[in-house]
Write an enzyme that holds these catalytic residues in place. Structure first.
Site, mmCIF file in Angstrom:
data_model
loop_
_atom_site.group_PDB
_atom_site.id
_atom_site.type_symbol
_atom_site.label_atom_id
_atom_site.label_comp_id
_atom_site.label_asym_id
_atom_site.label_seq_id
_atom_site.Cartn_x
_atom_site.Cartn_y
_atom_site.Cartn_z
ATOM 1 N N PHE A 149 55.752 76.968 26.027
ATOM 2 C CA PHE A 149 55.023 76.304 24.949
ATOM 3 C C PHE A 149 55.752 75.095 24.393
ATOM 4 O O PHE A 149 55.140 74.207 23.804
ATOM 5 C CB PHE A 149 54.749 77.294 23.804
ATOM 6 C CG PHE A 149 55.955 77.629 22.964
ATOM 7 C CD1 PHE A 149 56.370 76.790 21.945
ATOM 8 C CD2 PHE A 149 56.675 78.796 23.179
ATOM 9 C CE1 PHE A 149 57.481 77.090 21.165
ATOM 10 C CE2 PHE A 149 57.776 79.116 22.407
ATOM 11 C CZ PHE A 149 58.185 78.253 21.392
ATOM 12 N N LYS A 173 49.981 77.237 35.522
ATOM 13 C CA LYS A 173 49.621 78.152 34.445
ATOM 14 C C LYS A 173 50.446 77.758 33.226
ATOM 15 O O LYS A 173 51.593 78.144 33.068
ATOM 16 C CB LYS A 173 49.917 79.600 34.847
ATOM 17 C CG LYS A 173 49.030 80.657 34.163
ATOM 18 C CD LYS A 173 49.115 80.710 32.659
ATOM 19 C CE LYS A 173 50.388 81.342 32.170
ATOM 20 N NZ LYS A 173 50.392 81.472 30.648
ATOM 21 N N GLU A 176 49.631 79.632 27.036
ATOM 22 C CA GLU A 176 48.333 79.792 26.384
ATOM 23 C C GLU A 176 48.350 79.303 24.936
ATOM 24 O O GLU A 176 47.291 79.103 24.335
ATOM 25 C CB GLU A 176 47.905 81.261 26.430
ATOM 26 C CG GLU A 176 48.747 82.224 25.636
ATOM 27 C CD GLU A 176 50.001 82.694 26.360
ATOM 28 O OE1 GLU A 176 50.630 83.657 25.877
ATOM 29 O OE2 GLU A 176 50.360 82.094 27.400
ATOM 30 N N SER A 226 62.010 82.071 28.690
ATOM 31 C CA SER A 226 63.117 82.894 28.213
ATOM 32 C C SER A 226 63.787 83.632 29.373
ATOM 33 O O SER A 226 63.195 83.825 30.439
ATOM 34 C CB SER A 226 62.615 83.910 27.189
ATOM 35 O OG SER A 226 61.784 84.878 27.816
ATOM 36 N N CYS A 281 65.273 74.686 24.886
ATOM 37 C CA CYS A 281 66.275 75.461 25.613
ATOM 38 C C CYS A 281 67.605 74.715 25.696
ATOM 39 O O CYS A 281 68.624 75.300 26.047
ATOM 40 C CB CYS A 281 65.778 75.809 27.013
ATOM 41 S SG CYS A 281 65.640 74.402 28.132
ATOM 42 N N GLU A 382 69.389 84.376 21.552
ATOM 43 C CA GLU A 382 68.757 83.054 21.555
ATOM 44 C C GLU A 382 67.716 83.046 20.436
ATOM 45 O O GLU A 382 66.676 83.700 20.526
ATOM 46 C CB GLU A 382 68.090 82.756 22.895
ATOM 47 C CG GLU A 382 67.479 81.354 22.920
ATOM 48 C CD GLU A 382 66.724 81.055 24.215
ATOM 49 O OE1 GLU A 382 66.643 79.874 24.587
ATOM 50 O OE2 GLU A 382 66.210 82.002 24.840
#
Length: 497
Positions: A149, A173, A176, A226, A281, A382
């Site tokens: 995202f 993909k 969402e 992740s 990240c 994290e």
């Protein structure tokens, strides 16, 4: 309410599964759209369109592929403002940050425009009498990407431009939570002349992810997200015979030595820890301060933090926006209170922050923690939010041992004026990307991005030369064109003479 559909076979395709996910505006907290979730059959339809398109795209000329990519680059440049607005509306990041994301994605499109140079083979002539050997690289077929995202445009552009330039077809993909940017990227690709089915977009949840990982016609999968999910993607994908590159999470450290320019270090800490609300990240989440550095450095960070403007991403005055969801906002906030309970000093507590007129948004102010130790949750996990921890150490050796003991190894940085110390650090630190007086060392497009240890599962980093190698496979061709006078039968083992 607007529904974001799939893009299959060169056109929008309405979802038929009956399942939808909410798409929020993080600044207001309101659901403004919904996104169709793909069923297994809908993923199969996208793969089928990609498989059919590969029959011609995989054998198309490099000239044809690059002509489409050059046009695509023009269209992306012309629509960068529109794409950035879509990112801001669904992710929440400020408009300037969203524009920077599009610009970094464009770097990889530009790299893909030069794919003929990247796909040049090698030739050795006369390795034996009238025998030549050539090494070439060929496309894999249908490949897929599963993206996060936090970079709705950039990370997809790290994947599919190189993949399709190499002759593959692609099923994307996206997250969402932020589906609109990926859909726009597909629309512009079609406008650029990309043949139907070469790039497909299916939205969805774990059903769609598992359908991709298990589909027998998908040869390779790229993933960014992740660490737990990256591990799952790699394990499941490889178990189904796929080539997988899965980039995971991080806990990026910034080492500040006593001789460092502390103003530069403080500016860099603010930018790297709180930019994009820490949802990167490559964000710096830990400052490792050596010796007497901590107190003056924390003071400078606090001075700058007090002036930071937090607000809606579409407000030009905003420097940091909201977090992606309320659930994530609450989870990040819990680390601040948890750190205090575990003995850290909370220098700045952003958990009570809100924005007037946007009280239902997913707001979290910046937090700064001092005297954090490796046993604390705020250090070990994290957090993926605007929380910066300061760990105090006495020596460089103590700092490098601390950093190398981390299970992650994505990016790291050192701030110093000492060239010898910087050289030693870049060789000794166990991370895939290193910055010297650069807080977020994301490589330019012609170098590859990727970490070490639990930040990467698979053998290839993303984009650059590693990206080209990931989306192709090597073949060696040995040829012999005998003279008409050659002949006879020889059953002996071939020798090189």
């Amino acid at each position: 309410m607007k529904t974001i559909s799939h893009w299959i076979g060169g056109k929008p395709v309405e979802g038929v599964s009956g399942n939808f996910g909410p798409v929020y505006n993080p600044a207001t907290g309101a659901q403004e759209k919904q996104v169709a979730f793909a069923s297994v059959d809908e993923v199969d339809a996208a793969v089928g369109a990609a498989r059919e398109a590969f029959r011609t795209w995989g054998t198309s000329s490099l000239a044809k592929r690059t002509s489409v990519l050059f046009k695509y680059r023009e269209l992306l440049d012309a629509h960068r403002e529109e794409i950035a607005r879509l990112i801001t509306a669904e992710h929440g990041k400020v408009h300037s940050d969203a524009l920077g994301e599009v610009a970094r994605g464009l770097e990889i499109v530009e790299l893909a425009c030069g794919i003929p140079e990247k796909l040049k083979g090698e030739l050795s002539t006369q390795v034996s009498t009238r025998v030549d050997v050539a090494s070439i690289r060929q496309s894999l077929g249908v490949v897929a990407g599963i993206t996060p995202f936090n970079f709705p445009a950039m990370v997809p552009m790290w994947m599919f431009p190189i993949a399709i330039a190499c002759g593959n077809t692609f099923v994307l993909k996206p997250s969402e939570k932020v589906p609109s940017a990926a859909f726009k990227l597909a629309e512009l690709a079609a406008e650029a002349g990309l043949p139907d089915g070469v790039l497909n977009v299916v939205n969805g949840d774990k059903v769609a992810v598992d359908a991709i990982l298990e589909h027998p016609d998908i040869a390779a999968v790229s993933f960014v997200g992740s660490t737990p999910i990256a591990r799952y993607i790699h394990t499941t994908g490889t178990a189904n015979g796929k080539r997988v590159q899965a980039l995971g999470g991080a806990k990026n450290h910034m080492l500040v030595l006593p001789d460092a320019d502390l103003d530069l270090a403080a500016d860099s800490a603010i930018n790297a820890a709180y930019g994009s609300a820490g949802e990167r990240c490559m964000a710096i989440s830990v400052v490792v301060a050596v010796g007497e550095t901590a107190d003056p450095l924390i003071g400078k960070i606090k001075e700058r933090a007090d002036q930071l403007r937090i607000g809606p991403g579409d407000d030009p005055a905003s420097e940091m926006g909201p977090l992606i969801t309320k659930v994530h906002r609450d989870k990040v906030a819990s680390y601040v209170s948890g750190a205090a309970a575990q003995g850290a000093d909370v220098v700045i507590d952003g958990t009570g922050f809100t924005v007037e007129g946007y009280e239902d948004g997913h707001w979290l102010g910046i937090s700064l923690l001092d005297n954090v130790t490796p046993e604390m949750d705020a250090y070990r996990d994290e957090i993926f939010g605007p929380v910066l921890a300061v760990v105090r150490v006495e020596t460089y050796d103590e700092a490098i041992a601390l950093m190398n003991n981390s299970p992650w190894g994505n990016g790291t940085a050192i701030f110093t004026r000492d060239g010898g110390a910087a050289r030693r650090f870049q060789l000794e630190v166990e991370a895939g990307m290193v910055g010297v007086n650069v807080p977020i060392p994301v490589p330019v497009g012609y170098h590859s991005f990727g970490g070490w240890k639990d930040s990467l599962f698979g053998d290839h980093h993303i984009y650059g030369n590693d990206g080209v190698h990931f989306y192709t496979r090597g073949k060696v061709v040995t040829t012999r064109w005998p003279d008409p006078s050659d002949g006879g039968i020889n059953l002996g083992f071939p020798s090189n003479h």
